[in-house]
Design an enzyme around this catalytic site. Structure first.
Site, PDB file in Angstrom:
ATOM      1  CB  CYS A 119     -18.762   6.613  18.825  1.00  0.00           C
ATOM      2  SG  CYS A 119     -19.962   6.737  20.137  1.00  0.00           S
ATOM      3  CG  HIS A 254     -19.591   2.829  16.534  1.00  0.00           C
ATOM      4  ND1 HIS A 254     -19.121   2.488  17.782  1.00  0.00           N
ATOM      5  CD2 HIS A 254     -20.571   3.764  16.743  1.00  0.00           C
ATOM      6  CE1 HIS A 254     -19.772   3.186  18.703  1.00  0.00           C
ATOM      7  NE2 HIS A 254     -20.655   3.967  18.093  1.00  0.00           N
ATOM      8  CG  ASN A 284     -22.579   3.124  21.331  1.00  0.00           C
ATOM      9  OD1 ASN A 284     -21.341   3.065  21.368  1.00  0.00           O
ATOM     10  ND2 ASN A 284     -23.226   4.067  20.681  1.00  0.00           N
TER      11      ASN A 284
END
Ligand code: UT7
Length: 327
Positions: A119, A254, A284
């Site tokens: 990520c 994020h 996500n």
């Protein structure tokens, strides 16, 4: 007033975004696993996610986002210097997804490579592109985050399969001579702690015969580390630039969990309107989440020229990082 000396900076000149057409709501997920809209919204803020159709691979989506970024910047593909693709779900082990995208875009003079930092991959990619641009190696770099996590999710594990979605985001960075107060990447900070590798990983892949691999996450453990590590990365960025949180116009975090986003925003003392949140719309999307959030904030005018943006991400590795960017 005395003229400020000029220095080379990586300036953002275009952004792009791609989300697959297929949307799955929390109710749709509740038909597949024992979960509920109420649990998902309360624990994560997620309301829906996009899942890719078979043709929507990491390369396909990344190329769509990359093409938009080039068009917005007005840079012809043939003039592009390099393509960096952050992904944990590449089309193939090789050729690199970046090279597939180079061909799709017709960026004949660009070189390209993939970068694996889960990520945090997009922030890592910004850092590498920044160094290449300031060193004069190339004049322009497309940094793309693109992911098809739907293909590595275990749809029998309710603790992970409701949390992720597919998509791609891209930015074009170009080397420009600017004044100190001008636009561009001011700094990037990268971190890793491989001793935490077993709290978020894929349990298979090319290293393990006959096991394509699924995402495994010990969510509570990751959560426990996330807010503090991200706050550290953000504070390092501010300190290096002699700034305080009050100088930040927009936090572009994020998008893993609304509670983590709120936690970092709160530590910085930032009001909600200065924090970009997209997690409710597409869950996500790993390396795609920061560039998707950035593209949205630029599109809706919140991230306007002159604004100071703080980007941050954390993911499997653990890896994490921050970037300070003036538009
Ligand atoms: O992008 C990479 C970085 N990743 C992250 O930042 C993710 C970090 N972690 C998180 O976001 C959170 O830890 C989660 C959203 C993954 C989980 O939230 P939590 O508040 O930490 O929940 P938990 O894991 O402590 O689970 C609480 C309860 C458990 O039941 P018991 O043991 O209390 O009876 C779980 O079994 O919730 C249960 N549960 C669910 N219930 C309904 C777990 N998943 C689900 C689900 N639906 N999908």
């Amino acid at each position: 007033m005395a003229e400020q000396p000029l220095s080379t900076r990586a300036v953002l000149t275009g952004t792009g975004a791609y989300l697959p057409a297929q949307v799955l709501t929390n109710e749709d997920m509740a038909k597949r696993v024992d979960t509920s809209d109420e649990w998902i919204v309360e624990r994560t803020g997620i309301k829906q996610r996009h899942f890719a159709a078979p043709h929507e691979t990491a390369a396909f989506m990344g190329a769509e986002a990359g093409r938009q970024a080039l068009e917005k910047a007005g840079l012809p593909p043939e003039a592009l210097g390099a393509v960096i693709v952050a992904t944990s779900t590449p089309d193939q082990s090789f050729p690199a997804t970046a090279v597939r995208i180079q061909a799709m875009l017709g960026a004949k003079k660009a070189f390209g490579f993939d970068l694996s930092a889960a990520c945090s991959g997009f922030v890592y990619g910004l850092s590498v592109a920044d160094a290449m641009l300031r060193a004069g190696q190339v004049k322009s770099v497309l940094v793309i985050g693109t992911e098809v996590f739907s293909r590595i999710l275990n749809f029998e594990d309710r603790t992970t399969c409701v949390l992720f979605g597919d998509g791609a985001g891209a930015v074009l960075l170009e080397a420009r001579e600017v004044e100190k107060s001008g636009p561009g990447l001011l700094s990037t900070h990268l971190y890793a702690d491989g001793s935490l590798g077993d709290i978020l990983y894929v349990d298979g892949g090319t290293g393990q015969k006959d096991k394509p691999g699924h995402l495994v996450m010990h969510g509570r453990e990751v959560f426990r580390h996330a807010v503090n590590l991200l706050a550290g990365a953000v504070n390092d960025a501010l300190a290096e630039n002699n700034l305080t949180a009050a100088d930040i116009d927009l936090l572009v975090p994020h998008q893993a969990n609304k509670r983590i986003i709120d936690g970092v925003g709160k530590k910085l003392g930032l009001p909600a309107e200065r924090v970009v949140v997209t997690v409710h719309k597409h869950a996500n999307t790993s390396a795609a989440s920061v560039p998707l959030a950035l593209a949205e904030a630029i599109q809706d005018g919140r991230a306007a020229p002159g604004k100071l943006l703080l980007l941050e991400a954390l993911g499997g590795g653990l890896t994490w990082g921050s970037a300070l960017l003036r538009l």
